[in-house]
Design an enzyme around this catalytic site. Structure first.
Site, PDB file in Angstrom:
ATOM      1  CG  ASN A   9      -1.673   1.257   1.432  1.00 14.26           C
ATOM      2  OD1 ASN A   9      -1.764   2.076   0.512  1.00 14.26           O
ATOM      3  ND2 ASN A   9      -2.240   1.441   2.615  1.00 14.26           N
ATOM      4  CE  LYS A  11      -0.071   3.392   4.653  1.00 15.46           C
ATOM      5  NZ  LYS A  11      -0.032   3.499   6.096  1.00 15.46           N
ATOM      6  CG  HIS A  95      -5.778   1.949   4.976  1.00 15.02           C
ATOM      7  ND1 HIS A  95      -5.370   2.947   5.821  1.00 15.02           N
ATOM      8  CD2 HIS A  95      -4.782   1.041   4.931  1.00 15.02           C
ATOM      9  CE1 HIS A  95      -4.150   2.657   6.261  1.00 15.02           C
ATOM     10  NE2 HIS A  95      -3.768   1.504   5.747  1.00 15.02           N
ATOM     11  CD  GLU A  97      -2.923   5.619   6.562  1.00 13.08           C
ATOM     12  OE1 GLU A  97      -2.877   5.673   5.320  1.00 13.08           O
ATOM     13  OE2 GLU A  97      -1.996   5.130   7.243  1.00 13.08           O
ATOM     14  CD  GLU A 167      -3.545  -2.481   7.214  1.00 18.42           C
ATOM     15  OE1 GLU A 167      -2.471  -2.779   6.685  1.00 18.42           O
ATOM     16  OE2 GLU A 167      -4.103  -1.385   7.044  1.00 18.42           O
ATOM     17  N   GLY A 173       2.443   2.339  10.704  1.00 14.15           N
ATOM     18  CA  GLY A 173       3.381   3.450  10.568  1.00 14.15           C
ATOM     19  C   GLY A 173       4.059   3.834  11.868  1.00 14.15           C
ATOM     20  CB  SER A 213       5.132  -1.739  11.906  1.00 16.82           C
ATOM     21  OG  SER A 213       4.747  -0.390  12.167  1.00 16.82           O
ATOM     22  N   GLY A 234       2.869  -1.104   4.200  1.00 12.21           N
ATOM     23  CA  GLY A 234       2.922   0.311   3.845  1.00 12.21           C
ATOM     24  C   GLY A 234       4.354   0.739   3.566  1.00 12.21           C
TER      25      GLY A 234
HETATM   26  P1  PGA Z   1       2.827   0.377   7.548  1.00  8.87           P
HETATM   27  O1  PGA Z   1       1.362   0.579   6.894  1.00  8.87           O
HETATM   28  O2  PGA Z   1       3.363  -0.921   6.988  1.00  8.87           O
HETATM   29  O3  PGA Z   1       3.632   1.576   7.073  1.00  8.87           O
HETATM   30  O4  PGA Z   1       2.659   0.327   9.008  1.00  8.87           O
HETATM   31  C1  PGA Z   1       0.491  -0.494   6.717  1.00  8.87           C
HETATM   32  C2  PGA Z   1      -0.803  -0.007   6.123  1.00  8.87           C
HETATM   33  O5  PGA Z   1      -1.251   1.095   6.486  1.00  8.87           O
HETATM   34  O6  PGA Z   1      -1.421  -0.689   5.273  1.00  8.87           O
END
Ligand code: PGA
Length: 249
Positions: A9, A11, A95, A97, A167, A173, A213, A234
């Site tokens: 992803n 983003k 997601h 976000e 998630e 993140g 992460s 991500g």
């Molecule tokens: P991250 O994001 O691997 O940077 O923690 C995962 C995601 O939001 O899908």
């Protein structure tokens, strides 16, 4: 046997030129990988470039969101048939976000999931609890509400075609990965919900990815859990070598 999916992803990162350059480097690094499906999800505007660059490789391309209607006066939105028309095959739906910053709810997640399925896309539907919910002991209540408020309304034949991503929001993140055991426990809980609603066969074949992460140095331990059927990655999917090493887990 559930075939794992490793999805990146991106983003709001990378231009079209950067997308092409990533795929040029990344494709040879993962060529011949058969143990998992490999998906890259760039921003909308880079999807055509990504699809072109991935043609003839084992990499498939996905979007990060979709609107639920086919067309109309909805400024700024992109529909599922528009995505499938350019050979985009996957789409991330719900997601955290999008839930946090753009008003996504279990209801809109359901509408988007149905639209994606109708257009032949594979939705990766995201669920997960926030930090205060985990600390308050309501993780299973949150997961259960996200399931019953959204996905449980699908017909079994629709549900059978989607992928879920668990998630935990506190792990996205932040560098704080859920331990493989915490992730597996949540996956098993989600699978139980699926079993209760759709039966054992659909529950056993549903792929549940972990996200939050995921990095080259923790993917092996995560994937050692039989409950984990892949990862939604991500930050660590933005670099070809890093993402390739995750794909090779
Ligand atoms: P991250 O994001 O691997 O940077 O923690 C995962 C995601 O939001 O899908």
């Amino acid at each position: 046997m559930r075939k794992p999916v490793i999805a990146g992803n991106w983003k709001m990162y990378k231009t079209a030129a950067e997308t092409q350059s990533f795929l040029k480097t990344f494709a040879p690094l993962v060529a011949g990988v058969n143990k998992a499906e490999v998906v890259v999800c760039p921003p909308f505007v880079n999807l055509p470039a990504a699809v072109e660059s991935a043609r003839g490789t084992n990499i498939e391309i996905g979007a990060q969101d979709v609107y639920w209607l086919k067309e109309g006066a909805y400024t700024g939105e992109v529909s599922a048939p528009m995505l499938s028309a350019i050979d985009c095959r996957w789409v991330i739906v719900g997601h955290s976000e999008r839930r946090q910053y753009f008003g996504e709810t279990d209801e809109t997640v359901l509408k988007k999931t149905i639209a994606a399925l109708d257009a032949g896309l594979t939705p990766i539907v995201c669920v997960g609890e926030r930090l205060e919910q985990r600390e308050g002991g309501t993780t299973t209540a949150v997961l259960s509400a996200q399931f019953s408020g959204g996905l449980a309304a699908l017909a079994p034949e629709q549900f059978a075609r989607l992928v879920i991503a668990y998630e935990p929001v506190w792990a996205i993140g932040t560098g704080k990965t859920a331990t493989p055991e915490i992730a597996a426990e949540a996956h098993a809980f989600i699978r139980d919900q699926i079993r209760g609603k759709f039966g054992a066969d659909i529950a056993e074949s549903c792929r549940i990815l972990y996200g939050g992460s995921v990095k080259p140095d923790n993917i092996k331990a995560l994937m050692a859990q039989p409950e984990l059927d892949g990862a939604l990655v991500g930050g660590a999917s933005l670099d070809p070598a890093s993402f390739a090493s995750i794909v090779h887990y």
